[in-house]
Write a protein that holds these residues in place. Sequence first.
Motif, PDB file in Angstrom:
ATOM      1  N   ALA A  32      10.322   2.929  -5.691  1.00  0.00           N
ATOM      2  CA  ALA A  32       9.671   1.499  -5.527  1.00  0.00           C
ATOM      3  C   ALA A  32      10.681   0.430  -5.856  1.00  0.00           C
ATOM      4  CB  ALA A  32       8.507   1.514  -6.438  1.00  0.00           C
ATOM      5  N   LEU A  33      11.577   0.427  -6.957  1.00  0.00           N
ATOM      6  CA  LEU A  33      12.567  -0.443  -7.253  1.00  0.00           C
ATOM      7  C   LEU A  33      13.708  -0.440  -6.196  1.00  0.00           C
ATOM      8  CD1 LEU A  33      13.506  -2.316  -9.611  1.00  0.00           C
ATOM      9  CD2 LEU A  33      14.977  -0.340 -10.534  1.00  0.00           C
ATOM     10  N   LEU A  34      13.962   0.605  -5.630  1.00  0.00           N
ATOM     11  CA  LEU A  34      14.880   0.757  -4.610  1.00  0.00           C
ATOM     12  C   LEU A  34      14.309  -0.120  -3.338  1.00  0.00           C
ATOM     13  CD1 LEU A  34      17.739   1.405  -3.384  1.00  0.00           C
ATOM     14  CD2 LEU A  34      16.738   3.626  -2.807  1.00  0.00           C
ATOM     15  N   MET A  35      13.153   0.017  -2.991  1.00  0.00           N
ATOM     16  CA  MET A  35      12.122  -0.695  -1.888  1.00  0.00           C
ATOM     17  C   MET A  35      12.379  -2.060  -2.396  1.00  0.00           C
ATOM     18  SD  MET A  35       8.877   1.557  -0.722  1.00  0.00           S
ATOM     19  CE  MET A  35       8.378   0.110   0.404  1.00  0.00           C
TER      20      MET A  35
ATOM     21  N   PHE B 265      11.121  -3.574   8.027  1.00  0.00           N
ATOM     22  CA  PHE B 265      12.236  -2.375   8.423  1.00  0.00           C
ATOM     23  C   PHE B 265      12.129  -1.683   7.292  1.00  0.00           C
ATOM     24  CE2 PHE B 265      16.595  -1.125   7.327  1.00  0.00           C
ATOM     25  CZ  PHE B 265      16.879   0.028   8.543  1.00  0.00           C
ATOM     26  N   VAL B 266      12.251  -2.368   5.778  1.00  0.00           N
ATOM     27  CA  VAL B 266      12.066  -1.521   4.600  1.00  0.00           C
ATOM     28  C   VAL B 266      11.092  -0.508   4.465  1.00  0.00           C
ATOM     29  CG1 VAL B 266      12.066  -1.784   2.384  1.00  0.00           C
ATOM     30  CG2 VAL B 266      13.560  -3.227   3.617  1.00  0.00           C
ATOM     31  N   ALA B 267       9.809  -1.188   5.005  1.00  0.00           N
ATOM     32  CA  ALA B 267       8.527  -0.390   4.837  1.00  0.00           C
ATOM     33  C   ALA B 267       8.622   0.649   5.826  1.00  0.00           C
ATOM     34  CB  ALA B 267       7.444  -1.368   5.372  1.00  0.00           C
ATOM     35  N   SER B 268       9.171   0.458   6.938  1.00  0.00           N
ATOM     36  CA  SER B 268       9.331   1.660   7.969  1.00  0.00           C
ATOM     37  C   SER B 268      10.194   2.692   7.596  1.00  0.00           C
ATOM     38  CB  SER B 268       9.664   1.146   9.533  1.00  0.00           C
ATOM     39  OG  SER B 268       8.723   0.141   9.745  1.00  0.00           O
TER      40      SER B 268
ATOM     41  N   LEU C 257      11.346   8.259   5.665  1.00  0.00           N
ATOM     42  CA  LEU C 257      11.899   8.990   4.566  1.00  0.00           C
ATOM     43  C   LEU C 257      11.088   9.768   3.395  1.00  0.00           C
ATOM     44  CD1 LEU C 257      15.095   6.671   3.641  1.00  0.00           C
ATOM     45  CD2 LEU C 257      15.090   8.905   4.990  1.00  0.00           C
ATOM     46  N   LEU C 258       9.943   9.031   3.044  1.00  0.00           N
ATOM     47  CA  LEU C 258       8.978   9.475   2.434  1.00  0.00           C
ATOM     48  C   LEU C 258       8.091  10.768   2.807  1.00  0.00           C
ATOM     49  CD1 LEU C 258       8.225   6.631   0.179  1.00  0.00           C
ATOM     50  CD2 LEU C 258       9.418   8.710  -0.628  1.00  0.00           C
ATOM     51  N   TYR C 259       7.516  10.298   4.052  1.00  0.00           N
ATOM     52  CA  TYR C 259       6.445  11.152   4.650  1.00  0.00           C
ATOM     53  C   TYR C 259       6.762  11.840   5.981  1.00  0.00           C
ATOM     54  CZ  TYR C 259       4.245   7.826   1.561  1.00  0.00           C
ATOM     55  OH  TYR C 259       3.964   7.144   0.613  1.00  0.00           O
ATOM     56  N   GLY C 260       7.979  11.544   6.620  1.00  0.00           N
ATOM     57  CA  GLY C 260       8.363  12.291   7.755  1.00  0.00           C
ATOM     58  C   GLY C 260       8.072  11.621   8.954  1.00  0.00           C
ATOM     59  N   PRO C 261       7.866  12.260  10.248  1.00  0.00           N
ATOM     60  CA  PRO C 261       7.420  11.849  11.282  1.00  0.00           C
ATOM     61  C   PRO C 261       6.042  11.196  11.446  1.00  0.00           C
ATOM     62  CG  PRO C 261       8.831  13.805  11.781  1.00  0.00           C
ATOM     63  CD  PRO C 261       8.351  13.614  10.258  1.00  0.00           C
ATOM     64  N   GLY C 262       5.204  11.869  10.774  1.00  0.00           N
ATOM     65  CA  GLY C 262       3.818  11.474  10.407  1.00  0.00           C
ATOM     66  C   GLY C 262       3.744  10.023  10.225  1.00  0.00           C
ATOM     67  N   ALA C 263       4.770   9.478   9.259  1.00  0.00           N
ATOM     68  CA  ALA C 263       4.561   8.020   9.205  1.00  0.00           C
ATOM     69  C   ALA C 263       4.652   7.211  10.227  1.00  0.00           C
ATOM     70  CB  ALA C 263       5.860   7.768   8.109  1.00  0.00           C
TER      71      ALA C 263
ATOM     72  N   VAL D 141       2.864   1.430   1.846  1.00  0.00           N
ATOM     73  CA  VAL D 141       3.929   2.286   1.217  1.00  0.00           C
ATOM     74  C   VAL D 141       4.052   2.135  -0.423  1.00  0.00           C
ATOM     75  CG1 VAL D 141       6.231   3.438   1.422  1.00  0.00           C
ATOM     76  CG2 VAL D 141       4.973   2.362   3.462  1.00  0.00           C
ATOM     77  N   PHE D 142       4.154   1.007  -0.564  1.00  0.00           N
ATOM     78  CA  PHE D 142       4.469   0.486  -1.973  1.00  0.00           C
ATOM     79  C   PHE D 142       3.305   0.963  -3.053  1.00  0.00           C
ATOM     80  CE2 PHE D 142       5.903  -2.507  -5.304  1.00  0.00           C
ATOM     81  CZ  PHE D 142       7.018  -2.298  -5.383  1.00  0.00           C
ATOM     82  N   ASP D 143       2.206   0.603  -2.789  1.00  0.00           N
ATOM     83  CA  ASP D 143       1.001   0.969  -3.533  1.00  0.00           C
ATOM     84  C   ASP D 143       1.043   2.588  -3.191  1.00  0.00           C
ATOM     85  OD1 ASP D 143      -1.130   0.577  -5.090  1.00  0.00           O
ATOM     86  OD2 ASP D 143      -2.517   0.806  -3.266  1.00  0.00           O
ATOM     87  N   GLY D 144       1.187   3.283  -2.216  1.00  0.00           N
ATOM     88  CA  GLY D 144       0.997   4.757  -2.184  1.00  0.00           C
ATOM     89  C   GLY D 144       2.105   5.395  -3.265  1.00  0.00           C
ATOM     90  N   LEU D 145       3.191   4.586  -3.783  1.00  0.00           N
ATOM     91  CA  LEU D 145       4.201   5.237  -4.515  1.00  0.00           C
ATOM     92  C   LEU D 145       3.615   5.423  -6.090  1.00  0.00           C
ATOM     93  CD1 LEU D 145       7.563   3.811  -2.980  1.00  0.00           C
ATOM     94  CD2 LEU D 145       6.647   6.400  -3.111  1.00  0.00           C
ATOM     95  N   GLY D 146       2.634   4.287  -6.173  1.00  0.00           N
ATOM     96  CA  GLY D 146       2.054   4.225  -7.544  1.00  0.00           C
ATOM     97  C   GLY D 146       2.806   3.171  -8.311  1.00  0.00           C
ATOM     98  N   ALA D 147       3.516   2.243  -7.461  1.00  0.00           N
ATOM     99  CA  ALA D 147       4.363   1.026  -8.328  1.00  0.00           C
ATOM    100  C   ALA D 147       3.505   0.158  -8.830  1.00  0.00           C
ATOM    101  CB  ALA D 147       5.236   0.458  -7.030  1.00  0.00           C
ATOM    102  N   VAL D 148       2.298  -0.170  -8.059  1.00  0.00           N
ATOM    103  CA  VAL D 148       1.470  -1.307  -8.592  1.00  0.00           C
ATOM    104  C   VAL D 148       0.769  -0.777 -10.054  1.00  0.00           C
ATOM    105  CG1 VAL D 148      -0.670  -2.619  -8.385  1.00  0.00           C
ATOM    106  CG2 VAL D 148       0.819  -2.203  -6.417  1.00  0.00           C
TER     107      VAL D 148
END
Length: 445
Positions: free
Chosen positions: A7-10, A30-33, A38-44, A301-308
């Motif tokens: 999350a910090l890197l994003m 671009f950062v979100a995509s 990278l995290l979820y693979g082609p399904g993203a 993506v950010f919220d999915g990482l639990g960053a919030v």
Amino acid sequence: MTYEMIALLMFASMVLALISGQLVFAGIGFVASAAALLLYGPGAIDLPFNQVFKLFNWYAMLTLPMFIYMGYILAESGIAEDLYRALHVWFGRFTGGLAIGTIFLMVIISAMNGLSVAGMAIGATIALPEMIRRGYDKVLISGVVQGGSSLGILIPPSVVLVLYGMIARQPVSKLWFAGVGPGLLMAALFIIYIYVRVKLNPKLAPQLTDEELNMPLREKLALARAGVIPFAIFFFMTGLFVFGVTSLVESSAVGATAATLAAIYKGHFNWRVIRDTSLKTLNVSCMFMWLILAALAFGTVFDGLGAVKAIEFLFVKQWDLNPWTIIIMMQLSFIVMGMFLDDTAMLVIVAPLYIPLVKALDLGFDNQLIWYGILYTITCQIAYITPPFGYNLFLMRSLAPKEISLIDIYRSIWPFAAIMLLTIIILMVFPQIALWLPEHMKVKG
């Protein structure tokens, strides 16, 4: 790598992309995509696809091109110029009358437009030359135009509040009502400041002579008619909405139609106006849509990482910060970011962090996200007009007459920035100034 580090890197990558001069929506998207792939693979690949449909399902999105079109068509119709001439006669005999009339002009333009840039452009090109010609202090009037233009993103129909409502998923109608009280309060504080300062130092704003104010009755009636058109547009657009006759989207359509009819009545509606207004409306509307789409993708993506949740735990649980301390820290960060970014970019960047955090705080009243939306808009405008890199400062320099230097513009803004800060403090002490109307008004749709 832990989710917190990802999350910090994003967030760091997004800031780096913006600092490097990339378009806001491109850098964030671009950062979100990239992070999603990278995290979820082609399904993203479904992520941006789903966000597009979420964006198109927001009915309030239809209001953006309507209000933007309305603002541009009004600028072409000459209505603002006629209105200022009317205010020149109506307020000319008051202490600091033209400066006070300019604030009233900004309030009316805000109620017809919703963008601070439009108010500044009208004030700088119409009001400033007139006040300079009549001996008004150039530092005072420069601050008047910049301060008055800040009302454009607060008084309905504020385009920025529409954008905030979409990203924060709050009713735009409630945000509009929430902006009325603080917007009128700030305008009243501006007028009080101008009156007191000119009363203490009359040389700053010489009173107009009888020769300048005396004119034939026919001309006075013509000026009175010039003032009727803006009020008619405001009533048919906002009045019908407030009284529940039209919904938000219907209200925006009424405003766009009324502005078009006004341009036809003024004889300023031709093919060139249609082409230029349509192109400008399309450009700005698409920019807003791309920004919202990028914010939705990044936030998912950010919220999915639990960053919030991690930030909420850090501020509220681990550091045990007072909720009001957190709010003040947020506002200070807006002022710093405002030196480099515009208000929409700031909202897109911090929305994934700040909006859930504000919702989680215990401030002691309901509708916290509605209230915070008003704080956000005022704080962004403070950032816009404060040196050294305030966006509106350089815009003002490009629009203002050559008699007004950049130093004059820098000197002029501090009293008005202080009044905006005072407005924020008042809203923090008395949040019902912003919340009373949204809690008591019911609208269609």
